[in-house]
Design a protein around this motif. Structure first.
Motif, PDB file in Angstrom:
ATOM      1  N   GLY A   1      16.381  48.549 -92.393  1.00 35.97           N
ATOM      2  CA  GLY A   1      16.842  49.738 -91.535  1.00 35.97           C
ATOM      3  C   GLY A   1      17.070  49.360 -90.009  1.00 35.97           C
ATOM      4  N   ILE A   2      16.421  48.602 -89.661  1.00 30.09           N
ATOM      5  CA  ILE A   2      16.712  48.089 -88.255  1.00 30.09           C
ATOM      6  C   ILE A   2      17.827  47.306 -87.931  1.00 30.09           C
TER       7      ILE A   2
ATOM      8  N   SER B   1      20.272  47.645 -89.941  1.00 27.40           N
ATOM      9  CA  SER B   1      21.557  48.661 -90.273  1.00 27.40           C
ATOM     10  C   SER B   1      21.720  49.099 -88.796  1.00 27.40           C
ATOM     11  N   GLN B   2      20.694  49.770 -88.215  1.00 25.23           N
ATOM     12  CA  GLN B   2      20.907  50.307 -87.048  1.00 25.23           C
ATOM     13  C   GLN B   2      21.861  49.409 -86.087  1.00 25.23           C
TER      14      GLN B   2
ATOM     15  N   SER C   1      25.480  53.735 -89.510  1.00 22.42           N
ATOM     16  CA  SER C   1      24.269  53.386 -90.215  1.00 22.42           C
ATOM     17  C   SER C   1      24.313  53.684 -91.718  1.00 22.42           C
TER      18      SER C   1
ATOM     19  N   SER D   1      18.544  53.383 -95.452  1.00 25.55           N
ATOM     20  CA  SER D   1      19.792  53.608 -94.691  1.00 25.55           C
ATOM     21  C   SER D   1      19.744  55.150 -94.160  1.00 25.55           C
TER      22      SER D   1
ATOM     23  N   ALA E   1      17.360  54.697 -91.176  1.00 26.15           N
ATOM     24  CA  ALA E   1      18.406  53.943 -89.963  1.00 26.15           C
ATOM     25  C   ALA E   1      19.323  55.227 -89.336  1.00 26.15           C
TER      26      ALA E   1
END
Length: 448
Positions: free
Chosen positions: A114-115, A117-118, A137, A321, A324
């Protein structure tokens, strides 16, 4: 269900010999992990606080530590053909401990997925626009999820595309960033930021990939030989640390900052943004892949239900996702780093059991001969739980040496001692699920 969503990739079984891949297919993915944006960030961090040659030796020492650990763990993977959380059942942890490992892997890697993706969404917002950061994101995270759902083969073809593009763009951005600077002057220049010692630098390098080292069997179970594991590990880690890491060191000296994202985007604009995107893409698919395998093992051992790998991957990919997009994962970075102290002891225990104590090697050897997982596993191994906890606390609170290495070595030594004293004993016995049999239809395109 396993046929309805993606490819299962023998998530609860062994990879048959006929479905292994040539060295190059796996090696490109390993190099893709080690030549990612994280190595760029690591290099710039070292360069901001160390002189060039000090950073060189930190990268060298850290790489040697990672190579040794990764090779040993990777050899277990290629021999047994099973994922990390599956192998753990017979390498000291038992069914219960393996379920905990699966959960820790899943939480950690979904968080980092997630990080990452950010981070990519920030670049896409700057490069393309059109959507807000939360929208990108979702696009990036779900795009990676779609690839990972279809398994190793899909990820291999993605690597063939993204790794060369990333290296080309990195060469361009580094050349632009270093233009007008004397290479000799940069090598001899003082660090622009607060001092980082050699021990601290080595710890940063070794700790940066320790989670990747632990989940190495998820990748090397697709290899054909031990020699392939050694080659891809040495080539991938060495080139990743030196080619990408040292480039980050030089850029930090040239620009006087450790913020590599600011460096590459300011020096080459949209090319720098593409560097960020491709640099996160190839490591993020493996974050999600191993997280999915961890979930499959956890649900299998705890709930007695065999969730298809494609379904598990889709679920955790969508969850990562969405988190994020909500921008909440950045608040959990410290928690994820804390969770990371659990990983070094896992490596030490697995290596000690498989190569030295060998308490459950007979079961593994018999299963390998029959191309299936062993029929039973110990339910719990109490000595391992104690060793794991003590070593993790050392990784967290030790103020001497290299914390992650201290914990790994301590776990290895304590487990070997416990084995010699006959304290490594399983409590209870659990039947291995029928789904761990390698009975899925072979992939006719595998082995390319």
């Amino acid at each position: 269900m396993s046929q309805a969503v993606g490819v299962d990739d023998h998530a609860l079984g062994r990879i048959p010999e006929g479905e292994r891949y040539a060295w190059f297919s796996v090696a490109v993915q390993r190099f893709g992990q080690m030549s990612a944006l994280s190595q760029f960030l690591l290099g710039s961090t070292l360069g901001f606080g160390m002189k060039f040659w000090d950073a060189f030796w930190a990268l060298t020492l850290g790489a040697v530590i990672l190579e040794v650990v990764t090779i040993f763990i990777g050899v277990i993977g290629v021999r047994e053909g099973m994922s990390t959380s599956m192998i753990a059942r017979w390498t000291g942890f038992g069914q219960g401990g393996a379920s905990l490992i699966g959960l820790v892997i899943a939480i950690s890697l979904v968080g980092w997925f997630g990080i990452q993706s950010q981070i990519s969404a920030q670049g896409l917002t700057q490069l393309v626009g059109g959507l807000p950061e939360w929208g990108w994101s979702l696009v990036f995270g779900l795009g990676v999820t779609a690839i990972v759902v279809f398994g190793f083969k899909s990820m291999a073809w993605t690597a063939y595309l993204t790794v060369p593009l990333f290296l080309t763009l990195v060469t361009w951005s580094v050349s632009s960033g270093l233009a007008g600077h004397s290479l000799g002057a940069l090598v001899d220049s003082a660090a622009p930021g607060p001092h980082i010692s050699l021990v601290q630098g080595t710890a940063l390098v070794a700790g940066s990939f320790i989670i990747g080292a632990v989940v190495t069997p998820d990748m090397t179970r697709f290899n054909r030989t031990t020699a392939d594991v050694v080659k891809q590990t040495v080539v991938g880690i060495t080139l990743g640390e030196y080619a990408i890491g040292l480039a980050g060191v030089l850029l930090a000296h040239a620009v006087g900052t450790g913020d590599i994202i600011a460096i590459v985007t300011s020096s080459v604009g949209w090319v720098g943004v593409l560097v960020i995107l491709f640099g996160t893409f190839k490591i993020n698919d493996w974050n999600l892949y191993s997280a999915g395998l961890g979930v499959v093992n956890f649900t299998s051992t705890v709930f007695g239900r065999s969730v298809p790998r494609g379904v598990a991957t889709l679920a955790v990919g969508v969850a990562g996702s969405l988190l994020a997009a909500g921008g909440v994962l950045s608040r959990f970075t410290d928690f994820l780093i804390l969770l990371g102290v659990a990983f070094p002891p896992i490596s030490g225990i697995m290596i000690a059991e498989y190569f030295v104590v060998r308490r459950w090697r007979t079961e593994l050897d018999e299963g390998r001969a029959a191309n299936r997982a062993p029929r039973t596993a110990p339910t719990w191994v109490p000595a391992t739980v104690v060793i794991w906890l003590v070593s993790a606390l050392v990784a967290k609170y030790a103020t001497f040496g290299l914390g992650s290495v201290n914990a790994l070595v301590l776990a290895f030594v304590l487990y070997v001692i416990a084995g010699k004293l006959h304290l490594v004993r399983g409590v209870g016995k659990t039947a291995t699920e029928a789904t761990t049999e390698s009975a899925l239809t072979p992939d006719p395109a595998a082995g390319v």
